[in-house]
Design a protein around this motif. Structure first.
Motif, PDB file in Angstrom:
ATOM      1  N   LEU A 278       0.827  -1.203   0.000  1.00 10.11           N
ATOM      2  CA  LEU A 278       0.000   0.000   0.000  1.00 10.11           C
ATOM      3  C   LEU A 278       0.865   1.258   0.000  1.00 10.11           C
ATOM      4  CD1 LEU A 278      -2.768  -0.954   2.600  1.00 10.11           C
ATOM      5  CD2 LEU A 278      -2.975  -0.937   0.112  1.00 10.11           C
ATOM      6  N   SER A 279       0.314   2.310  -0.550  1.00 11.80           N
ATOM      7  CA  SER A 279       1.001   3.605  -0.488  1.00 11.80           C
ATOM      8  C   SER A 279       0.956   4.138   0.940  1.00 11.80           C
ATOM      9  CB  SER A 279       0.319   4.598  -1.432  1.00 11.80           C
ATOM     10  OG  SER A 279      -0.996   4.889  -0.956  1.00 11.80           O
ATOM     11  N   GLU A 282      -2.572   5.196   2.081  1.00 15.66           N
ATOM     12  CA  GLU A 282      -3.436   4.019   2.202  1.00 15.66           C
ATOM     13  C   GLU A 282      -3.085   3.217   3.450  1.00 15.66           C
ATOM     14  OE1 GLU A 282      -4.548   2.449  -2.232  1.00 15.66           O
ATOM     15  OE2 GLU A 282      -2.437   2.440  -1.717  1.00 15.66           O
ATOM     16  N   SER A 283      -1.800   3.065   3.707  1.00 17.41           N
ATOM     17  CA  SER A 283      -1.346   2.323   4.879  1.00 17.41           C
ATOM     18  C   SER A 283      -1.756   3.027   6.167  1.00 17.41           C
ATOM     19  CB  SER A 283       0.177   2.143   4.820  1.00 17.41           C
ATOM     20  OG  SER A 283       0.623   1.360   5.903  1.00 17.41           O
ATOM     21  N   TYR A 286      -5.433   2.462   6.723  1.00 16.06           N
ATOM     22  CA  TYR A 286      -5.687   1.107   7.211  1.00 16.06           C
ATOM     23  C   TYR A 286      -5.383   1.003   8.702  1.00 16.06           C
ATOM     24  CZ  TYR A 286      -5.307  -3.885   7.995  1.00 16.06           C
ATOM     25  OH  TYR A 286      -5.465  -5.151   8.530  1.00 16.06           O
ATOM     26  N   CYS A 318      -9.920  -3.339   3.481  1.00 14.80           N
ATOM     27  CA  CYS A 318      -8.988  -4.097   2.654  1.00 14.80           C
ATOM     28  C   CYS A 318      -9.416  -4.096   1.190  1.00 14.80           C
ATOM     29  CB  CYS A 318      -8.887  -5.544   3.147  1.00 14.80           C
ATOM     30  SG  CYS A 318      -8.021  -5.735   4.710  1.00 14.80           S
ATOM     31  N   TYR A 358      -4.692   4.635  -5.738  1.00  9.08           N
ATOM     32  CA  TYR A 358      -5.266   3.367  -5.304  1.00  9.08           C
ATOM     33  C   TYR A 358      -4.423   2.217  -5.855  1.00  9.08           C
ATOM     34  CZ  TYR A 358      -8.934   6.784  -4.730  1.00  9.08           C
ATOM     35  OH  TYR A 358      -9.630   7.910  -4.391  1.00  9.08           O
ATOM     36  N   THR A 359      -3.609   1.638  -4.990  1.00 12.08           N
ATOM     37  CA  THR A 359      -2.647   0.620  -5.395  1.00 12.08           C
ATOM     38  C   THR A 359      -3.319  -0.585  -6.053  1.00 12.08           C
ATOM     39  OG1 THR A 359      -1.167   1.272  -3.600  1.00 12.08           O
ATOM     40  CG2 THR A 359      -0.825  -0.916  -4.566  1.00 12.08           C
ATOM     41  N   LYS A 360      -4.375  -1.104  -5.443  1.00 15.46           N
ATOM     42  CA  LYS A 360      -5.026  -2.299  -5.967  1.00 15.46           C
ATOM     43  C   LYS A 360      -5.705  -2.035  -7.306  1.00 15.46           C
ATOM     44  CE  LYS A 360      -7.138  -5.090  -3.036  1.00 15.46           C
ATOM     45  NZ  LYS A 360      -8.037  -5.586  -1.968  1.00 15.46           N
ATOM     46  N   THR A 478      -2.779  -7.385   0.238  1.00 13.56           N
ATOM     47  CA  THR A 478      -1.972  -6.216   0.588  1.00 13.56           C
ATOM     48  C   THR A 478      -1.122  -6.535   1.810  1.00 13.56           C
ATOM     49  OG1 THR A 478      -3.981  -5.404   1.680  1.00 13.56           O
ATOM     50  CG2 THR A 478      -3.420  -4.441  -0.431  1.00 13.56           C
ATOM     51  N   THR A 481      -1.603  -6.438   6.118  1.00 12.13           N
ATOM     52  CA  THR A 481      -3.025  -6.310   6.446  1.00 12.13           C
ATOM     53  C   THR A 481      -3.630  -7.686   6.707  1.00 12.13           C
ATOM     54  OG1 THR A 481      -3.881  -6.566   4.194  1.00 12.13           O
ATOM     55  CG2 THR A 481      -3.157  -4.356   4.850  1.00 12.13           C
TER      56      THR A 481
END
Length: 556
Positions: A278-279, A282-283, A286, A318, A358-360, A478, A481
């Motif tokens: 994750l960036s 984003e991390s 989370y 997630c 958005y990584t995913k 990810t 997580t």
């Protein structure tokens, strides 16, 4: 011995005669039918195969049809594992009964999205003149009718269908009859019928009582009454007291074929975990959401309040920040929350809103471009689904949605668009049940359900009879997580993709399983404890109550 066509001709000739006294005619017909049955030396064989030259069923399908007709007397639970052709088995049974003259009027109840699929298959594969129910007059007009359960249980259709007398009723996705208090169960129970087939790969999902409810539809008293069933067969709601005795009782009303026992040569499954980092934003999101959930989890457990919203939020974070934002917004409206908790939720919402990339999603776009073939992209959440559609379209990739809530016609339209026009079908769980998509062999699990059976249902849409290519399954995970732990549990521990899951001697329900996982993630002090507790869950799943281990093989 007369052929069935010769028997029909003879019946017509006799019916035209007027030299038999009226009072004796019915007795004569009964005697004639009995004589025909006694002359048939091969009643244990399927006569319908001779009139179905284009259909070449597998051995397990023929054996199932013979057993249901000759041993189970036309009332059975067809519970084969996903992809083994339960529809073919049901069609063979229907056709055989029609050839033998024992079934004329039949009703097939299915989810709305499968009405046209069942109608086409019965006509094309079995030469049965089946019709899709469209109005109130359909019930009395057609001998073989395919209808949605939702339509059937509503007035004026309910009254119309209950006034009919059916020789055979078939119910697909019969696990939706697990509760005897629902209108689904009650309408099937009230139908006037001679034979009954219930079709489902997952006859038990949450509780042993569901099994009793299904069997009671087929053969009341087979498992005793509710009290004796609980006393004789239930250890806990997910575990049988005496698996051997239960299997013996079920064998008189249920057929369950398993992949490893069948003669079907399935193509290879190639499973690939896709680990993502994750960036920074984003991390941070989370971690912030997970801290909030842990704090709230403790409070709710102490006050004996539901934790379902917390489970949903933990899974959504997630998936995508978009999915989590909807739940955060809903939670803020809870009047039981303190001002401090609402402020904290509002901060999380704004933090999710501010995530810049958005990584995913970016990985999906890259993967789909590399694959250059049709792809089914599964997600648990509509918000994620809508966002994925927007982002794929922005990248010039043609995609369509498939989800619950769409009417029958729209679902069929989306499936046809995917097959002929679009590269990607973005599906929620509605796409993991019922539809057949063998023309596709690429599956991406954008997020993973916490119920292993749902993963098998997803993959079963493409990895089934008729699939000629290897099936590629990519699972996003990810790093750092819960998702990472889930991939480990499902792939390395449970070996879900070839595990004999959903067996009636392995009782595994989604709600109980989800709550076990939530307790593991919330109550563990560190990753080491998480892994240890997940291993314990895996052992519980992979070892059957009779002490034997499941059979599983995995590729990749």
């Amino acid at each position: 011995m007369y052929t069935y066509h010769e028997q029909d001709d003879l019946r017509r000739q006799l019916a035209e005669r007027n030299d038999v006294p009226a009072g004796r005619w019915s007795l004569f017909v009964l005697a004639y039918e009995a004589e025909l049955r006694s002359l048939c030396s091969a009643c244990d064989e399927l006569s319908c195969l001779a009139v179905l030259p284009s259909l070449v069923p597998f051995a397990h399908q023929v054996q199932t049809a013979r057993r249901v007709i000759n041993e189970l007397h036309g009332r059975a639970l067809l519970a084969d594992e996903v992809g083994l052709g339960k529809t073919i088995e049901a069609g063979l049974i229907l056709k055989e009964y029609m050839v033998r003259g024992l079934v004329k009027k039949a009703l097939i109840l299915v989810p709305a999205s499968l009405v046209l699929q069942w109608t086409r298959e019965l006509n094309e594969k079995f030469g049965i003149s089946a019709f899709a129910q469209r109005n109130e007059w359909s019930w009395s007009t057609y001998d073989v009718l395919v209808a949605s359960m939702d339509t059937t249980k509503r007035e004026p259709h309910r009254t119309a269908v209950l006034s009919e007398q059916y020789d055979l009723v078939i119910v697909d996705e019969a696990h939706k009859l697990k509760n005897s208090k629902t209108r689904n169960w009650q309408i099937v129970n009230q139908l006037r019928k001679k034979y009954l087939l219930l079709v489902t790969a997952t006859p038990v999902q949450n509780d042993m009582k569901e099994l009793f409810t299904l069997i009671n539809l087929l053969r009341p008293g087979q498992l005793g009454n509710a009290t004796t069933f609980a006393s004789d067969h239930v250890k806990t709601k997910r575990s049988p007291k005496n698996p051997v005795a239960l299997r013996s009782a079920l064998a008189q009303v249920m057929v369950r074929n398993r992949r490893y026992q069948s003669d079907v040569d399935f193509t290879e499954r190639i499973v690939q975990p896709i680990s993502l980092q994750l960036s920074g934003p984003e991390s941070q999101l989370y971690e912030s959401v997970t801290r909030f959930i842990k704090d709230e989890y403790v409070r709710r457990k102490e006050k004996h309040r539901s934790i379902l919203a917390l489970i949903t939020l933990q899974r959504e974070i997630c998936s995508s920040s978009y999915a989590a934002m909807g739940t955060l917004e809903t939670m803020m409206k809870d009047k039981r929350l303190s001002t401090e908790e609402i402020i904290r939720l509002r901060e999380l919402y704004h933090q999710a809103e501010a995530v810049p990339s958005y990584t995913k999603v970016n990985k999906v776009i890259d993967l789909v471009s590399e694959i250059d073939d049709k792809v089914i992209l599964f997600t648990e959440y509509r918000a994620t689904q809508d966002f994925l559609l927007y982002m794929l379209q922005q990248s010039g990739i043609k995609a369509v949605l498939y989800r619950g809530g769409y009417k029958r016609g729209k679902k069929d339209w989306m499936k046809d668009l995917f097959e002929h026009k679009a590269q990607v079908l973005i599906a929620t769980e509605a796409g993991g049940e019922g539809i057949n998509l063998q023309f596709c062999n690429q599956v991406i699990n954008f997020d993973l359900p916490w119920n292993p059976m749902r993963i098998e249902q997803r993959i079963g849409r493409v990895h089934r009879l008729g699939q000629t290519r290897p099936v590629y399954i990519r699972n996003f995970a990810t790093a750092g997580t819960i998702e990472e732990h889930m991939v480990t549990l499902l792939q390395d521990k449970i070996r879900m993709f070839e595990l004999v899951i959903g067996e009636l001697d392995v009782i595994l329900g989604p709600r109980a399983f989800e709550q076990d996982l939530m307790a593991t993630f919330m109550e563990s002090e560190d990753a080491l404890e998480v892994r240890a507790r997940l291993s314990a869950i895996a052992r519980r799943v992979t070892v059957r109550p009779d002490g034997t281990a499941g059979t599983h093989v995995i590729h990749g």
